[in-house]
Scaffold this active site. Sequence first.
Site, PDB file in Angstrom:
ATOM      1  N   THR A 197       0.706  -1.583   0.541  1.00 36.84           N
ATOM      2  CA  THR A 197      -0.032  -0.342  -0.031  1.00 36.84           C
ATOM      3  C   THR A 197       0.638   1.244  -0.198  1.00 36.84           C
ATOM      4  O   THR A 197       0.055   2.222  -0.057  1.00 36.84           O
ATOM      5  CB  THR A 197      -0.771   0.219   1.300  1.00 36.84           C
ATOM      6  N   TYR A 230      -0.246  13.321   4.176  1.00 42.02           N
ATOM      7  CA  TYR A 230       0.482  13.274   3.791  1.00 42.02           C
ATOM      8  C   TYR A 230       1.986  13.947   3.509  1.00 42.02           C
ATOM      9  O   TYR A 230       2.994  13.181   3.765  1.00 42.02           O
ATOM     10  CB  TYR A 230       0.400  12.097   2.652  1.00 42.02           C
ATOM     11  N   LEU A 242      -2.889   3.833  -0.866  1.00 37.84           N
ATOM     12  CA  LEU A 242      -4.250   4.023  -0.702  1.00 37.84           C
ATOM     13  C   LEU A 242      -4.280   2.702  -0.162  1.00 37.84           C
ATOM     14  O   LEU A 242      -4.592   1.514  -1.208  1.00 37.84           O
ATOM     15  CB  LEU A 242      -4.857   3.906  -2.911  1.00 37.84           C
ATOM     16  N   HIS A 243      -3.815   2.427   0.994  1.00 36.33           N
ATOM     17  CA  HIS A 243      -4.337   1.793   1.237  1.00 36.33           C
ATOM     18  C   HIS A 243      -6.038   0.792   1.236  1.00 36.33           C
ATOM     19  O   HIS A 243      -5.756  -0.230   1.178  1.00 36.33           O
ATOM     20  CB  HIS A 243      -4.444   1.898   3.185  1.00 36.33           C
ATOM     21  N   ASP A 244      -6.381   1.104   2.031  1.00 38.27           N
ATOM     22  CA  ASP A 244      -7.617   0.014   2.010  1.00 38.27           C
ATOM     23  C   ASP A 244      -8.308   0.321   0.610  1.00 38.27           C
ATOM     24  O   ASP A 244      -9.300  -1.160   0.286  1.00 38.27           O
ATOM     25  CB  ASP A 244      -9.169   0.589   2.358  1.00 38.27           C
TER      26      ASP A 244
END
Length: 315
Positions: A197, A230, A242-244
Amino acid sequence: MSVQKMILDLDTGIDDAMAIAYAVADPNVELIGILSSFGNIESDRAAQNALKILELVGAPEVPVFVGHHNPLDHDYQRIDVNSQIHGENGIGEVDLPEPAHSVSTKPGVDFLLAAARQYGDQLTVVATGPMTNLAAALEQDHATMQKIGNITIMGGALTVPGNVTPVAEANVEQDPVAANQLFTSDLNVTMVGLDVTLRTLLTKQETSQWRESTAGSNMADIVDFYIDVYADLYPELGGCSLHDPLAVGVAIDPSFVTIIAMNMMVTTEHDAYYARTIGDKARLNDPNPNVKVAVAVDKDRYLQVFMDHFKNLFH
């Protein structure tokens, strides 16, 4: 590709909001429900945020259920960095309208188990918060949880440092006991962690393309808040992770990532290695490892699909 019945289990912050949008936009997904958890924000407010995001992306009919409010072995306490990263309200301080629908009164874990009984291997569960709801469901009805076809989590860090301590990733660190119960179970799990991610980034160049509609502008405002944070906290990355939404993408199309299959565990002792996700030494010779760990990602192809989904949603 057949249409997947999907449940999202999330602590609705900004990247969770993008995960909801991605699932709604993907033609291979029928989003049958959202289960809230604690983490970025309290479980009750996470459920309210999910309702607001569902209305924003044109899917107000998707039911939302409240999951567990606390980790398995201690009380939840929101940490300051979550307010900093996601805003006090969890969605970048953007003031969305109050949702027309209400949160379901059915307990979230009961909904999850009922869906597993009904859909079996047609069901995909993507957990992008702590794994407490999954562990609780496993404890309540192990045999039913075994029927689920696809469990994908956003959490953990195998080949890179953690993001809350040198070894711990945030979702795992919120409830290491639950994560360990999931990893050391016989359920097949795909782990989409910081290994991939942190390489999958979004900038304002992309979010500006959503601003043709009011809904798209609202989503862009939410995500731009995240991008600005960020830039302050992780300037070396050059965008927001865009982790999730990557976890949702991988649940639908596993070819986005390269995986290592291994048996994993989570360190639950309160020491320097608390909440570390690591190979399980006791099961090194098990011929059928139960966790697929994503270690590389085709970030350009993923970002193209992500942007196509969002442009279709917010045209």
